[in-house]
Design an enzyme around this catalytic site. Structure first.
Site, short mmCIF file in Angstrom:
data_model
loop_
_atom_site.label_atom_id
_atom_site.label_comp_id
_atom_site.label_asym_id
_atom_site.label_seq_id
_atom_site.Cartn_x
_atom_site.Cartn_y
_atom_site.Cartn_z
N TYR A 227 29.65 -31.40 -20.74
CA TYR A 227 29.84 -30.33 -19.75
C TYR A 227 28.74 -30.34 -18.68
O TYR A 227 29.05 -30.49 -17.48
CB TYR A 227 29.96 -28.95 -20.43
CG TYR A 227 30.03 -27.82 -19.41
CD1 TYR A 227 31.18 -27.61 -18.66
CD2 TYR A 227 28.93 -27.00 -19.16
CE1 TYR A 227 31.24 -26.60 -17.70
CE2 TYR A 227 28.99 -26.00 -18.21
CZ TYR A 227 30.15 -25.80 -17.49
OH TYR A 227 30.20 -24.81 -16.53
N LYS A 231 29.14 -31.37 -14.67
CA LYS A 231 28.84 -30.42 -13.58
C LYS A 231 27.79 -31.02 -12.64
O LYS A 231 27.86 -30.86 -11.43
CB LYS A 231 28.36 -29.08 -14.14
CG LYS A 231 29.38 -28.28 -14.90
CD LYS A 231 30.60 -27.87 -14.11
CE LYS A 231 30.39 -26.76 -13.11
NZ LYS A 231 31.65 -26.35 -12.44
N1 LIG Z 1 31.33 -18.80 -17.35
C1 LIG Z 1 30.08 -19.06 -17.01
O1 LIG Z 1 29.13 -18.47 -17.57
C2 LIG Z 1 29.79 -20.04 -15.94
C3 LIG Z 1 30.79 -20.75 -15.28
N2 LIG Z 1 30.44 -21.64 -14.29
C4 LIG Z 1 31.47 -22.39 -13.55
O2 LIG Z 1 32.34 -21.45 -12.93
C5 LIG Z 1 33.64 -21.99 -12.82
C6 LIG Z 1 34.62 -21.02 -13.40
O3 LIG Z 1 34.30 -20.81 -14.76
P1 LIG Z 1 34.98 -19.67 -15.63
O4 LIG Z 1 35.68 -18.74 -14.75
O5 LIG Z 1 33.97 -19.18 -16.57
O6 LIG Z 1 36.02 -20.54 -16.47
P2 LIG Z 1 37.55 -20.28 -16.73
O7 LIG Z 1 37.95 -21.26 -17.77
O8 LIG Z 1 37.81 -18.86 -17.00
O9 LIG Z 1 38.22 -20.66 -15.35
C7 LIG Z 1 38.47 -21.95 -14.96
C8 LIG Z 1 39.83 -21.99 -14.31
O10 LIG Z 1 40.08 -23.34 -13.91
C9 LIG Z 1 41.40 -23.66 -14.26
N3 LIG Z 1 41.54 -25.08 -14.52
C10 LIG Z 1 41.03 -25.78 -15.55
N4 LIG Z 1 41.42 -27.04 -15.48
C11 LIG Z 1 42.18 -27.16 -14.36
C12 LIG Z 1 42.86 -28.22 -13.75
N5 LIG Z 1 42.88 -29.44 -14.29
N6 LIG Z 1 43.52 -27.98 -12.61
C13 LIG Z 1 43.55 -26.73 -12.08
N7 LIG Z 1 42.93 -25.69 -12.61
C14 LIG Z 1 42.25 -25.90 -13.75
C15 LIG Z 1 41.69 -22.87 -15.53
O11 LIG Z 1 43.08 -22.72 -15.75
C16 LIG Z 1 40.96 -21.58 -15.26
O12 LIG Z 1 41.81 -20.65 -14.68
C17 LIG Z 1 33.60 -23.33 -13.56
O13 LIG Z 1 33.54 -24.35 -12.60
C18 LIG Z 1 32.35 -23.27 -14.39
O14 LIG Z 1 31.81 -24.54 -14.58
C19 LIG Z 1 29.15 -21.82 -13.91
C20 LIG Z 1 28.14 -21.16 -14.53
C21 LIG Z 1 28.37 -20.21 -15.58
C1 LIG Z 2 27.69 -19.40 -27.30
C2 LIG Z 2 26.20 -19.44 -27.01
C3 LIG Z 2 25.51 -18.40 -27.87
C4 LIG Z 2 25.56 -18.78 -29.31
C5 LIG Z 2 24.62 -17.89 -30.10
C6 LIG Z 2 24.40 -18.37 -31.53
C7 LIG Z 2 23.64 -19.65 -31.51
C8 LIG Z 2 23.61 -17.34 -32.25
O1 LIG Z 2 25.62 -18.52 -32.19
C9 LIG Z 2 25.87 -19.20 -25.55
C10 LIG Z 2 24.37 -19.25 -25.30
C11 LIG Z 2 24.18 -19.71 -23.87
C12 LIG Z 2 25.56 -19.78 -23.30
C13 LIG Z 2 25.81 -20.69 -22.09
C14 LIG Z 2 24.92 -20.31 -20.93
O2 LIG Z 2 25.05 -18.95 -20.59
C15 LIG Z 2 25.16 -21.12 -19.69
C16 LIG Z 2 26.53 -21.54 -19.41
C17 LIG Z 2 26.79 -22.00 -18.17
C18 LIG Z 2 28.04 -22.52 -17.83
O3 LIG Z 2 28.20 -23.12 -16.78
C19 LIG Z 2 29.19 -22.35 -18.74
C20 LIG Z 2 28.92 -21.42 -19.89
C21 LIG Z 2 27.55 -21.62 -20.50
C22 LIG Z 2 27.50 -23.06 -21.03
C23 LIG Z 2 27.29 -20.61 -21.64
C24 LIG Z 2 28.21 -20.89 -22.85
C25 LIG Z 2 27.86 -20.05 -24.07
C26 LIG Z 2 26.41 -20.20 -24.50
C27 LIG Z 2 26.16 -21.62 -24.94
#
Ligand SMILES: NC(=O)C1=CN([C@@H]2O[C@H](COP(=O)(O)OP(=O)(O)OC[C@H]3O[C@@H](n4cnc5c(N)ncnc54)[C@H](O)[C@@H]3O)[C@@H](O)[C@H]2O)C=CC1
Ligand SMILES: C[C@H](CCCC(C)(C)O)[C@H]1CC[C@H]2[C@@H]3[C@H](O)CC4=CC(=O)CC[C@]4(C)[C@H]3CC[C@]12C
Length: 437
Positions: A227, A231
């Site tokens: 992952y 990214k």
């Molecule tokens: N959730 C988090 O804490 C973080 C997320 N991100 C980034 O933010 C973005 C959104 O993440 P989330 O909303 O958390 O994930 P999510 O899984 O809820 O949303 C991702 C969306 O992309 C769509 N998708 C996946 N594969 C696809 C494909 N092949 N074609 C078209 N659409 C596709 C999914 O259907 C989904 O709706 C991602 O790029 C992720 O890497 C970055 C930092 C933290």
């Molecule tokens: C799931 C993890 C926590 C597990 C707790 C334990 C070990 C007690 O069971 C989450 C801890 C950190 C999270 C990640 C972090 O916030 C940064 C992220 C950035 C992204 O781009 C995608 C999501 C994630 C990787 C996020 C995912 C969950 C954790 C690993």
């Protein structure tokens, strides 16, 4: 424990609001402002006409109204495309754009899985076009991008639990991003905003802390997990594409936003942890020392940053093109578990222990065991627990951000205070809980 949701009997959260409540009630602070201000302007113009004959007043109002219509017809000219627009972050970006981008004429939402909630958006003044498609398919991406002024590329495969193969993660996150870039170049789209991640920086495999760092803090970014590697590669491609000539000869302007751990309405992992706590009798057991800080940012503020960046990139391409920005707000610095308790606590869950209940070596052993079980069971079923060696390392390594680059470059201020972010997240959890009962 496997990640699964079936069999949930409901928990101790009190309020009875349907889960859709947070969707339908979605609004941002200051949103009413635009409408109020418009109304206020009308009142002002009417007040000026008060002592004139009624006909003059009506004509004046009509004139203003026609002027308004003409202005908005001219202003509403932009076409935006949001990939991944039905995901956790994507939905917030979509809703934020509809509320905060007055120049929007058409909003295209591209996703592998389209949500039913899109229907409700189609009745508004902006044309909302839902496109079911796959970012790994270049022709589908090109068709969706053609004619768009701005692309916000949030689609991605977020998997740190071993649900998808490394090849699939690479295909979606790297090849998918290449397809988006090429589509912009071929069809003449000039502005591309990429949702990157804090993970492109760290924590690295050596477990070095990143304490209140910023975009310029030196840090040895070394990844092995698919992952973060995907990214990081995708971000690099996006930044390298800045300045490429798009169809028509203008330069492509790109930038990348790096959210830390996002939380808020719709957060799947928070949901999983909540249900896990319910299965454990309303308790969670501390696994990580409270002193390990983990950066978190509210989804509404991340969405707001996307909208602002997309807007300002068009005004300040020389300053912002090719830049990266961490996503930040006023959420407090806490450990991953203590932070989650800000929401889980009001929902009746308790975090047991002021120190980790198990020694770290034992947690490592359990995490390794989970990884082994996942591998052994793979032919039969998907075993994807929250705890694995990678997630343990993530949760157990300090990674926090302290920066004002977004404020300096494009005037970003968080739209939601910490109190508001917290309240909204708690309300969503309570609604989720009562709708499950
Ligand atoms: N959730 C988090 O804490 C973080 C997320 N991100 C980034 O933010 C973005 C959104 O993440 P989330 O909303 O958390 O994930 P999510 O899984 O809820 O949303 C991702 C969306 O992309 C769509 N998708 C996946 N594969 C696809 C494909 N092949 N074609 C078209 N659409 C596709 C999914 O259907 C989904 O709706 C991602 O790029 C992720 O890497 C970055 C930092 C933290
Ligand atoms: C799931 C993890 C926590 C597990 C707790 C334990 C070990 C007690 O069971 C989450 C801890 C950190 C999270 C990640 C972090 O916030 C940064 C992220 C950035 C992204 O781009 C995608 C999501 C994630 C990787 C996020 C995912 C969950 C954790 C690993």
């Amino acid at each position: 424990m496997p990640v699964e949701h079936s069999g949930h009997q409901g928990g101790p959260c009190g309020k009875r609001v349907g889960e859709e409540g947070w969707r339908l009630g979605w609004s941002v602070p200051g949103m009413a402002r635009r409408e109020e201000q418009a109304e206020g302007d009308n009142h002002l113009s009417l007040a000026g006409n008060e002592r004139r004959p009624a006909l003059v007043a009506s004509l004046g109002t009509l004139g203003l109204w026609l002027q308004d219509m003409a202005d908005s017809a001219q202003a509403q000219k932009l076409v935006y495309l949001v990939t991944g627009g039905c995901g956790f972050l994507g939905e917030h970006v979509v809703r934020m754009l509809l509320q905060q981008e007055p120049r929007l004429r058409e909003l295209r939402i591209f996703d592998l899985h389209l949500g039913p909630w899109l229907e409700e958006l189609k009745t508004g003044p902006v044309q909302v076009t839902a496109i079911q498609g796959d970012v790994t398919q270049a022709h589908e991406v090109a068709a969706a991008v053609a004619g768009a002024h701005v692309v916000i590329h949030t689609a991605g495969l977020v998997d740190v639990f071993g649900k998808a193969s490394p090849e699939t993660i690479h295909e979606v996150n790297v090849q998918g991003t290449k397809n988006v870039i090429e589509a912009c170049v071929q069809t003449g789209t000039q502005f591309l905003v990429y949702t990157s991640s804090m993970e492109v920086v760290g924590p690295n495999i050596k477990g070095h802390p990143f304490y209140r760092g910023n975009e310029d803090t030196p840090y040895e970014a070394v990844h092995r997990h698919p992952y973060p590697s995907s990214k990081a590669r995708a971000e690099q491609l996006v930044l390298e594409a800045n300045g490429r000539k798009v169809r028509g000869g203008l330069p492509l302007v790109t930038c990348a936003l790096r959210p830390t751990g996002i939380y808020g309405e719709g957060h799947q992992i928070m949901r999983d942890i909540y249900y896990q706590g319910l299965r454990l009798g309303g308790r969670l057991f501390r696994a990580i020392p409270a002193s390990v800080e983990h950066g978190r940012v509210y989804v509404g503020n991340v969405a707001w940053m996307h909208v602002l960046v997309a807007r300002e990139l068009q005004q300040r391409p020389a300053l912002m093109g090719g830049q990266v920005y961490f996503c930040y707000d006023k959420s407090p610095y806490k450990s991953y578990e203590d932070f989650n308790m800000e929401f889980l606590g009001p929902c009746g869950l308790r975090l047991v222990g002021t120190r980790p209940l198990l020694p770290y070596w034992l947690l490592m052993l359990l995490a390794a065991l989970n990884a082994l079980l996942q591998w052994l069971l793979r032919p039969l079923l998907l075993y994807a627990p929250l705890l694995n060696p990678y997630t343990l390392a993530m949760a157990n390594t300090t990674f926090t951000v302290s920066t004002n680059k977004a404020q300096r470059h494009f005037g970003y201020e968080p739209l939601f205070s910490w109190e508001e972010s917290r309240t909204r997240t708690i309300r969503w959890m309570q609604a989720m809980d009562s709708s499950a009962q």
